[in-house]
Design a protein around this motif. Sequence first.
Motif, PDB file in Angstrom:
ATOM      1  N   MET A  96       0.840  -1.198   0.000  1.00  6.58           N
ATOM      2  CA  MET A  96       0.000   0.000   0.000  1.00  6.58           C
ATOM      3  C   MET A  96       0.873   1.244   0.000  1.00  6.58           C
ATOM      4  O   MET A  96       1.841   1.343   0.755  1.00  6.58           O
ATOM      5  N   ARG A 141       9.409   0.333  -0.662  1.00  2.52           N
ATOM      6  CA  ARG A 141       9.154  -0.296   0.631  1.00  2.52           C
ATOM      7  C   ARG A 141       8.021  -1.321   0.524  1.00  2.52           C
ATOM      8  O   ARG A 141       8.096  -2.410   1.105  1.00  2.52           O
ATOM      9  N   SER A 142       6.976  -0.963  -0.221  1.00  2.83           N
ATOM     10  CA  SER A 142       5.874  -1.912  -0.400  1.00  2.83           C
ATOM     11  C   SER A 142       6.303  -3.114  -1.231  1.00  2.83           C
ATOM     12  O   SER A 142       5.952  -4.245  -0.923  1.00  2.83           O
ATOM     13  N   PHE A 159       0.755   5.489   0.233  1.00  2.78           N
ATOM     14  CA  PHE A 159      -0.131   6.501   0.795  1.00  2.78           C
ATOM     15  C   PHE A 159       0.096   7.875   0.168  1.00  2.78           C
ATOM     16  O   PHE A 159       1.178   8.178  -0.324  1.00  2.78           O
ATOM     17  N   GLU A 192       4.229   8.500   4.231  1.00  2.00           N
ATOM     18  CA  GLU A 192       4.326   7.762   5.490  1.00  2.00           C
ATOM     19  C   GLU A 192       5.619   6.957   5.605  1.00  2.00           C
ATOM     20  O   GLU A 192       5.632   5.830   6.109  1.00  2.00           O
ATOM     21  N   LEU A 193       6.704   7.538   5.116  1.00  3.37           N
ATOM     22  CA  LEU A 193       8.001   6.910   5.395  1.00  3.37           C
ATOM     23  C   LEU A 193       8.308   7.110   6.873  1.00  3.37           C
ATOM     24  O   LEU A 193       7.827   8.055   7.488  1.00  3.37           O
ATOM     25  N   TYR A 194       9.107   6.204   7.440  1.00  7.15           N
ATOM     26  CA  TYR A 194       9.459   6.342   8.849  1.00  7.15           C
ATOM     27  C   TYR A 194      10.599   7.366   8.946  1.00  7.15           C
ATOM     28  O   TYR A 194      11.703   7.111   8.459  1.00  7.15           O
ATOM     29  N   PRO A 195      10.337   8.523   9.561  1.00  8.97           N
ATOM     30  CA  PRO A 195      11.302   9.631   9.488  1.00  8.97           C
ATOM     31  C   PRO A 195      12.614   9.360  10.234  1.00  8.97           C
ATOM     32  O   PRO A 195      13.623  10.004   9.947  1.00  8.97           O
TER      33      PRO A 195
END
Lengths: 241, 216
Positions: free
Chosen positions: A81, A149-150, A83, A87-90
């Motif tokens: 998914m 990432r997905s 977005f 919504e990457l992890y900062p």
Amino acid sequence: MIQIKNVSKWYGDFQVLRDVNEEVKQGQTVVVCGPSGSGKSTLLRCINGLEPFQHGEIIVDGVSVSDPATNLYRLRTEIGMVFQRFELYPHMTALQNITLAPMKVRKKSRREAADHAMKLLERVGIPEKAHEHPANLSGGQQQRVAIARSLAMEPKIMMFDEPTSALDPEMIKEVLDVMVDLSTGGMTMIVVTHEMGFAREVAEEIIFMDEGSIIERGTDISFFQNPKSPRTKDFLDKILM
Amino acid sequence: MDLAVIPRNLHFLLGGLVLTLELAAISLLGGFLLGILMGLGRLSSRKWIYYPATLYINFFRSLPLILVIFWFYFMVPFIIGRPLGDFLSAIIAFIAFEAAYFAEIVRAGIQSIPQGQVMAGYSTGLGYYETMRNIVLPQALKNMVPPIVTQCVIIFQDTSLAYVIGLKEFLRRIYLVDSRELRSVELYLFAGFVYLVFCSIGTITSRRLEKRQIGR
């Protein structure tokens, strides 16, 4: 691949989805469009079980999403998914963003996960950004990392929730190029977007949602040339100008 | 002014300071760990976790600390049938009490992380625990640092209340020395100075951390 049968969903008294039916076959790309608040994003979140629905059934790759016996965590590994707001992890680098789930869920070694992540970063065109934090990347680059990432979980289906809506115009193309590449490569995709150029190019089906229902569907050309409902025509006029 | 009273009793007073620091450190650690659990519980969608956690937090937050200290001192022996000792019973009271405050800090810290981060974690197949541990908590902890440091300063000051059950922590020893030497002004000024130094270290640390966060 995905069967959505008579799905309805309420938030309290407010009905967000009304009797939605849709089938997505393997390798197909389906584009979902419609005004904001029409239930497009909610529909995506119902498909991978991020939100429950009260009525109907969704079957993904032979598994019912709402069946209590279904392991949703496992199901989600099959559905990537992407977005609107990336919504990457900062607090992690691009590479760490990509390797987290393969290491924790698939139990891959750091080395193996990183090798695969580098291949994916090459595929989305930014291998040189592997060790950058998201804050140092442009919006388009962040979204491409998010796609990588997905893909790292090697999903059978990819869902995109307005992937280019938060991007500056000059960055939209670099993200769409990656998506076109995925679609032509045979990935099963559901894409919520208003990028009608993208829809024309790759979508096998385009559906138009309004107030929680699918009110129009068509294969590319017919959808644009003679929309049946005035609501669709009005909407298309606005976004196509 | 006869400041000689302080060096004369320094050994005894420092012993009390060590006890105060121990009490503060253990309460901090225990309170924080229990606070994380309670804070997570307060955010749980499962009612049988949410309600007990919420009840716990609201209960301890509506009581004065001194009452909680008394309770554990007098009531725990009543329940388990033997006295716990002043240090242990103070520790339990502090952990139970401070956990309620830490829980609210943890809750606020976690709620400061956008829901989309959790969805991103879930959508890649991560479970609740992995998402919390790898994605939410590392970010939330950064936001929690300033209020946690502030809470540490408060705990350090709160430990002085343990004097009510006779625990010979720093302030209690000041009192004991005073009743022997009758040097109230000097002794209580010294006590104030010591608290000021320790708490200022905490406050300055907190400011620094906040500045670093804004600069980030």
